[in-house]
Design an enzyme around this catalytic site. Structure first.
Site, mmCIF file in Angstrom:
data_model
loop_
_atom_site.group_PDB
_atom_site.id
_atom_site.type_symbol
_atom_site.label_atom_id
_atom_site.label_comp_id
_atom_site.label_asym_id
_atom_site.label_seq_id
_atom_site.Cartn_x
_atom_site.Cartn_y
_atom_site.Cartn_z
ATOM 1 N N ILE A 159 44.450 18.795 101.619
ATOM 2 C CA ILE A 159 45.802 19.180 101.174
ATOM 3 C C ILE A 159 46.687 17.939 101.044
ATOM 4 C CG2 ILE A 159 47.832 20.582 101.748
ATOM 5 C CD1 ILE A 159 45.870 22.517 103.213
ATOM 6 N N THR A 237 54.296 21.506 105.854
ATOM 7 C CA THR A 237 53.602 22.719 105.399
ATOM 8 C C THR A 237 52.319 22.909 106.220
ATOM 9 O OG1 THR A 237 52.471 21.386 103.723
ATOM 10 C CG2 THR A 237 54.419 22.617 103.006
ATOM 11 N N ALA A 238 52.186 22.147 107.310
ATOM 12 C CA ALA A 238 50.927 22.173 108.075
ATOM 13 C C ALA A 238 51.040 23.160 109.244
ATOM 14 C CB ALA A 238 50.585 20.775 108.548
ATOM 15 N N ARG A 239 51.668 22.739 110.313
ATOM 16 C CA ARG A 239 51.880 23.616 111.463
ATOM 17 C C ARG A 239 53.190 23.227 112.142
ATOM 18 N NH1 ARG A 239 48.904 26.642 109.518
ATOM 19 N NH2 ARG A 239 46.943 27.498 110.310
ATOM 20 N N ASP A 263 57.834 24.962 105.788
ATOM 21 C CA ASP A 263 57.168 26.235 105.512
ATOM 22 C C ASP A 263 56.578 26.833 106.787
ATOM 23 O OD1 ASP A 263 56.144 28.290 103.778
ATOM 24 O OD2 ASP A 263 54.161 27.353 103.878
ATOM 25 N N GLU A 268 56.597 30.613 115.137
ATOM 26 C CA GLU A 268 56.934 31.526 114.039
ATOM 27 C C GLU A 268 56.366 32.920 114.294
ATOM 28 O OE1 GLU A 268 55.005 29.097 110.934
ATOM 29 O OE2 GLU A 268 53.514 30.705 110.729
ATOM 30 N N HIS A 286 56.218 30.440 105.747
ATOM 31 C CA HIS A 286 54.771 30.199 105.810
ATOM 32 C C HIS A 286 54.037 30.863 104.642
ATOM 33 C CE1 HIS A 286 51.169 29.386 108.691
ATOM 34 N NE2 HIS A 286 50.832 29.186 107.425
ATOM 35 N N GLY A 288 52.541 28.914 102.111
ATOM 36 C CA GLY A 288 51.795 27.876 101.397
ATOM 37 C C GLY A 288 50.616 28.400 100.588
ATOM 38 N N SER A 289 49.861 29.306 101.166
ATOM 39 C CA SER A 289 48.660 29.794 100.462
ATOM 40 C C SER A 289 48.910 31.117 99.743
ATOM 41 C CB SER A 289 47.515 29.965 101.466
ATOM 42 O OG SER A 289 47.851 30.944 102.433
HETATM 43 C C1 DGY Z 1 46.061 28.323 106.828
HETATM 44 O O1 DGY Z 1 45.156 28.765 106.129
HETATM 45 O O2 DGY Z 1 45.854 27.691 107.856
HETATM 46 C C2 DGY Z 1 47.449 28.589 106.363
HETATM 47 O O3 DGY Z 1 48.391 28.129 107.234
HETATM 48 C C3 DGY Z 1 47.635 30.062 106.035
HETATM 49 O O4 DGY Z 1 47.667 30.801 107.184
#
Ligand code: DGY
Length: 321
Positions: A159, A237-239, A263, A268, A286, A288-289
């Site tokens: 990513i 956008t990770a954690r 995100d 959360e 959250h 992103g996907s």
């Molecule tokens: C993941 O796949 O880790 C994303 O954060 C979606 O939950």
């Protein structure tokens, strides 16, 4: 042979659920209720596998109480910090994830967060929606331009690389920090900066792309924020666990950080109220996907892993502790 019993902890895209129902004795979750540890253990007591998402915490205590017949935990996510993989391995339970298929969608959202923060999208959006936009102005809502600036990517994995490619197309130069250089970096191009301090000192934009582990927890703390150039833009956008929220909120208030695009959040769906009180925060839930195509692909990838496992083959996406 009897079909394996599979617990599916959250509602999934319809094509994925149909496939699961065909191949398994499936316990789906049509009402999408949230499982706690005890309710998950109850339904798992007669199951052979669990298909979970990031919203279930599958820790050692829970894993130690799973029935012996339960052999696989497949998560509908690339991240697996919600599962204590070492505990699963100790019990001989296979854990799989869904890499690759969400790379582009998540990188799109990283770019969205970067632009949303740097171009003050929240403030502008609020003005229009609240019907308080007076007239166009040459001096209001001035954001930070991208062209000729430097983006620091922490973690040039899949990513991180996809985000870097988008950033280069926008005119940013990319530097990255990893434990070791990444072969594909030269094709982006992205410059490796081995020393974290030197990396942070050059990152006018910073985007986080490392997994949440005990070592990366609260990476973005007061000390590391102070090393960024004044007025940096931060994207996550990770954690959420990568960020010390209080430190980042203080940096947003002082101007050390000009704006953030987030995100993901520690704890959360709760969001530190400090972010909500500030205008220089571009905040997403959250997602992103969250594209139709990506969520389908994640579901099918998770089921591919489960199918392989029950067919006696090695799943493609086994994660290691
Ligand atoms: C993941 O796949 O880790 C994303 O954060 C979606 O939950």
């Amino acid at each position: 042979m009897a079909k394996p019993v599979l617990i599916v902890t959250r509602r999934l895209p319809p094509t994925v659920e149909r496939r699961i129902e065909k191949n398994y004795r499936a316990l789906l979750n049509p009402d999408d209720v949230q499982f706690g540890s005890e309710s998950l253990l109850r339904v798992a007591s007669s199951a052979d596998g669990i298909l979970c998402t990031t919203t279930e915490r599958i820790d050692r205590t829970l894993i130690d109480r799973l029935p012996n017949r339960l052999r696989i935990i497949a998560t509908f996510s690339v991240g697996y910090d919600h599962i204590e993989v070492a505990a699963a391995q100790r019990r001989g339970i296979t854990v799989t994830n869904t890499p690759d298929v969400l790379t582009e969608a998540t990188a799109d959202v990283a770019l969205l967060c970067l632009l949303g923060a740097s171009r003050r999208a929240y403030e502008g959006n609020r003005l229009v929606r609240e019907r308080t936009w007076g007239r166009w102005s040459a001096v209001d809502f001035l954001g930070v331009g991208l062209q000729g600036k430097t983006l620091g990517i922490l973690g040039l994995g899949r990513i991180g690389r996809a985000t870097a490619r988008r950033a280069v197309a926008c005119g940013l130069s990319v530097i990255y920090h990893n434990r070791t250089p990444v072969a594909e970096a030269s094709t982006i191009p992205a410059e490796y900066v081995a020393r974290l301090d030197a990396f942070l000192a050059r990152a006018q934009f910073l985007s986080l792309h490392v997994p949440a582990t005990p070592a990366t927890r609260h990476f973005l703390n007061a000390a590391n924020l102070a090393k960024l150039p004044k007025g940096a833009i931060v994207v996550n956008t990770a954690r959420g666990a990568l960020v010390n929220d209080e430190a980042l909120i203080a940096a947003l208030k002082s101007g050390q950080v000009a704006a953030v695009g987030l995100d993901v959040y520690e704890g959360e769906p709760a969001v530190n109220p400090g972010y909500l009180e500030l205008a220089n925060t571009f905040l997403l839930p959250h997602l992103g996907s969250a594209t139709i195509e990506t969520r389908d692909a994640m579901g099918h990838r998770a089921v591919d892993n489960i199918d392989a496992f029950f067919a006696g083959r090695t799943p493609g996406d086994i994660v290691a502790a």
